[in-house]
Design a protein around this motif. Structure first.
Motif, PDB file in Angstrom:
ATOM      1  N   ARG A  52       0.730  -1.229   0.123  1.00 36.26           N
ATOM      2  CA  ARG A  52       0.038  -0.091  -0.085  1.00 36.26           C
ATOM      3  C   ARG A  52       0.816   1.445  -0.006  1.00 36.26           C
ATOM      4  O   ARG A  52       0.551   2.288  -0.914  1.00 36.26           O
ATOM      5  N   THR A  53       1.929   1.194   0.795  1.00 33.59           N
ATOM      6  CA  THR A  53       2.745   2.422   0.872  1.00 33.59           C
ATOM      7  C   THR A  53       4.123   2.523   0.322  1.00 33.59           C
ATOM      8  O   THR A  53       4.486   3.872  -0.103  1.00 33.59           O
ATOM      9  N   ARG A  54       4.374   1.504   0.075  1.00 32.75           N
ATOM     10  CA  ARG A  54       5.788   1.236  -0.840  1.00 32.75           C
ATOM     11  C   ARG A  54       6.945   1.926   0.048  1.00 32.75           C
ATOM     12  O   ARG A  54       8.030   2.263  -0.553  1.00 32.75           O
ATOM     13  N   ARG A  55       6.612   1.947   1.480  1.00 33.49           N
ATOM     14  CA  ARG A  55       7.714   2.487   2.224  1.00 33.49           C
ATOM     15  C   ARG A  55       8.690   1.479   2.356  1.00 33.49           C
ATOM     16  O   ARG A  55       8.401   0.310   3.051  1.00 33.49           O
ATOM     17  N   ALA A  56      10.060   1.883   2.440  1.00 32.69           N
ATOM     18  CA  ALA A  56      11.054   0.858   2.704  1.00 32.69           C
ATOM     19  C   ALA A  56      11.157   0.262   4.160  1.00 32.69           C
ATOM     20  O   ALA A  56      11.496  -0.972   4.586  1.00 32.69           O
ATOM     21  N   SER A  57      10.773   1.215   5.015  1.00 33.82           N
ATOM     22  CA  SER A  57      10.444   0.762   6.396  1.00 33.82           C
ATOM     23  C   SER A  57       9.565  -0.366   6.570  1.00 33.82           C
ATOM     24  O   SER A  57       9.846  -1.447   7.350  1.00 33.82           O
ATOM     25  N   ALA A  58       8.401  -0.451   5.742  1.00 30.80           N
ATOM     26  CA  ALA A  58       7.569  -1.340   6.069  1.00 30.80           C
ATOM     27  C   ALA A  58       8.124  -2.715   5.348  1.00 30.80           C
ATOM     28  O   ALA A  58       7.787  -3.620   5.908  1.00 30.80           O
ATOM     29  N   LEU A  59       9.003  -2.595   4.193  1.00 30.36           N
ATOM     30  CA  LEU A  59       9.505  -3.837   3.665  1.00 30.36           C
ATOM     31  C   LEU A  59      10.576  -4.348   4.741  1.00 30.36           C
ATOM     32  O   LEU A  59      10.418  -5.872   4.772  1.00 30.36           O
ATOM     33  N   VAL A  60      11.201  -3.652   5.516  1.00 27.53           N
ATOM     34  CA  VAL A  60      12.235  -4.182   6.566  1.00 27.53           C
ATOM     35  C   VAL A  60      11.252  -4.802   7.539  1.00 27.53           C
ATOM     36  O   VAL A  60      11.687  -5.976   7.989  1.00 27.53           O
ATOM     37  N   ILE A  61      10.313  -4.305   8.213  1.00 28.13           N
ATOM     38  CA  ILE A  61       9.411  -4.843   8.949  1.00 28.13           C
ATOM     39  C   ILE A  61       8.887  -6.065   8.408  1.00 28.13           C
ATOM     40  O   ILE A  61       8.692  -7.170   9.585  1.00 28.13           O
ATOM     41  N   TYR A  62       8.310  -6.287   7.388  1.00 26.60           N
ATOM     42  CA  TYR A  62       7.940  -7.518   6.677  1.00 26.60           C
ATOM     43  C   TYR A  62       8.853  -8.322   6.575  1.00 26.60           C
ATOM     44  O   TYR A  62       8.369  -9.494   7.239  1.00 26.60           O
ATOM     45  N   ARG A  63       9.704  -8.045   6.367  1.00 20.97           N
ATOM     46  CA  ARG A  63      11.126  -9.331   6.412  1.00 20.97           C
ATOM     47  C   ARG A  63      11.220  -9.734   7.734  1.00 20.97           C
ATOM     48  O   ARG A  63      11.591 -10.728   7.968  1.00 20.97           O
ATOM     49  N   GLN A  64      11.416  -9.073   8.656  1.00 21.39           N
ATOM     50  CA  GLN A  64      11.534  -9.235  10.104  1.00 21.39           C
ATOM     51  C   GLN A  64      10.219 -10.082  10.714  1.00 21.39           C
ATOM     52  O   GLN A  64      10.598 -11.124  11.344  1.00 21.39           O
ATOM     53  N   ALA A  65       9.336  -9.713  10.355  1.00 20.57           N
ATOM     54  CA  ALA A  65       8.029 -10.360  10.844  1.00 20.57           C
ATOM     55  C   ALA A  65       7.829 -11.789   9.885  1.00 20.57           C
ATOM     56  O   ALA A  65       7.909 -12.996  10.614  1.00 20.57           O
ATOM     57  N   LEU A  66       8.463 -11.978   8.885  1.00 24.96           N
ATOM     58  CA  LEU A  66       8.440 -13.121   8.264  1.00 24.96           C
ATOM     59  C   LEU A  66       9.388 -13.862   8.704  1.00 24.96           C
ATOM     60  O   LEU A  66       9.433 -15.293   8.931  1.00 24.96           O
ATOM     61  N   GLN A  67      10.636 -13.361   9.168  1.00 25.77           N
ATOM     62  CA  GLN A  67      11.708 -14.103   9.595  1.00 25.77           C
ATOM     63  C   GLN A  67      11.259 -14.796  11.358  1.00 25.77           C
ATOM     64  O   GLN A  67      11.491 -15.991  11.551  1.00 25.77           O
ATOM     65  N   LEU A  68      10.528 -13.876  11.891  1.00 23.14           N
ATOM     66  CA  LEU A  68       9.995 -14.358  13.073  1.00 23.14           C
ATOM     67  C   LEU A  68       8.988 -15.832  12.803  1.00 23.14           C
ATOM     68  O   LEU A  68       9.090 -16.497  13.666  1.00 23.14           O
ATOM     69  N   ALA A  69       8.095 -15.655  12.039  1.00 21.67           N
ATOM     70  CA  ALA A  69       7.384 -16.565  11.515  1.00 21.67           C
ATOM     71  C   ALA A  69       8.166 -17.924  11.382  1.00 21.67           C
ATOM     72  O   ALA A  69       7.773 -19.032  11.801  1.00 21.67           O
ATOM     73  N   HIS A  70       9.175 -17.827  10.414  1.00 20.35           N
ATOM     74  CA  HIS A  70      10.042 -18.913  10.123  1.00 20.35           C
ATOM     75  C   HIS A  70      10.559 -19.170  11.445  1.00 20.35           C
ATOM     76  O   HIS A  70      10.615 -20.587  11.711  1.00 20.35           O
ATOM     77  N   ASP A  71      11.116 -18.543  12.293  1.00 20.75           N
ATOM     78  CA  ASP A  71      11.730 -18.897  13.675  1.00 20.75           C
ATOM     79  C   ASP A  71      10.866 -19.746  14.658  1.00 20.75           C
ATOM     80  O   ASP A  71      11.086 -20.750  14.966  1.00 20.75           O
ATOM     81  N   ILE A  72       9.778 -19.432  14.769  1.00 19.11           N
ATOM     82  CA  ILE A  72       8.531 -19.905  15.428  1.00 19.11           C
ATOM     83  C   ILE A  72       8.184 -20.996  14.686  1.00 19.11           C
ATOM     84  O   ILE A  72       8.269 -22.319  15.407  1.00 19.11           O
TER      85      ILE A  72
END
Length: 120
Positions: A90-110
Motif C-alpha cells: 500500500r505505501t511502498r515505504r522501505a521501512s515497511a518492507l524491512v519490518i515485513y521481512r523481520q516479521a516473516l523471519q519471526l514466523a520462520h523461527d517460530i
C-alpha cells in the motif's frame, strides 16, 4: 491445514500472575536500557491489550491457561507478516518492507521451533 493453524480452546483462568504484567514490566525496564520513549508507549499499549483481552475472553492471559502459546504466537506471526506485506504494497515505504521481512523471519523461527519441539 496443519494442526498449528486450527483454533485452540478458550483460555481457562488460573491463579498465575497475568502474563501481560511481565511484558509491561519488561517494556518499562527497557527504558533504562536504551532510553527510547517507545518503550513507554509499548507498556501503555500492553496494559490496554491486557484489558481488551480480559473483556473479550473473560480472563486475563496467564501462562497456564490451557493453550499452546507457541501455536498462538505462530498464528499471530503469520498474520503479522501478511499485514506488513500489505502495508508495504500500500505505501511502498522501505521501512515497511524491512519490518515485513523481520516479521516473516519471526514466523520462520517460530515454525522451526515448533518443528524442533514437536517433530512436525
Amino acid at each position: 491445514m496443519t494442526d498449528y493453524l486450527k483454533p485452540q480452546p478458550a483460555p481457562a483462568p488460573s491463579a498465575a500472575t497475568p502474563t501481560w504484567e511481565y511484558v509491561v514490566q519488561d517494556c518499562q525496564d527497557m527504558v533504562h536500557v536504551d532510553g527510547s520513549s517507545v518503550w513507554h508507549l509499548l507498556a501503555e499499549d500492553g496494559a490496554s491489550r491486557d484489558a481488551f483481552g480480559a473483556a473479550k475472553y473473560g480472563t486475563r492471559h496467564q501462562h497456564d491457561n490451557g493453550r499452546d502459546h507457541a501455536v498462538d504466537a505462530y498464528q499471530e506471526a503469520m498474520d503479522g507478516a501478511m499485514y506488513w506485506r500489505a502495508e508495504h504494497l500500500r505505501t511502498r515505504r522501505a521501512s515497511a518492507l524491512v519490518i515485513y521481512r523481520q516479521a516473516l523471519q519471526l514466523a520462520h523461527d517460530i515454525r522451526a521451533y515448533l518443528l524442533e519441539r514437536d517433530g512436525r
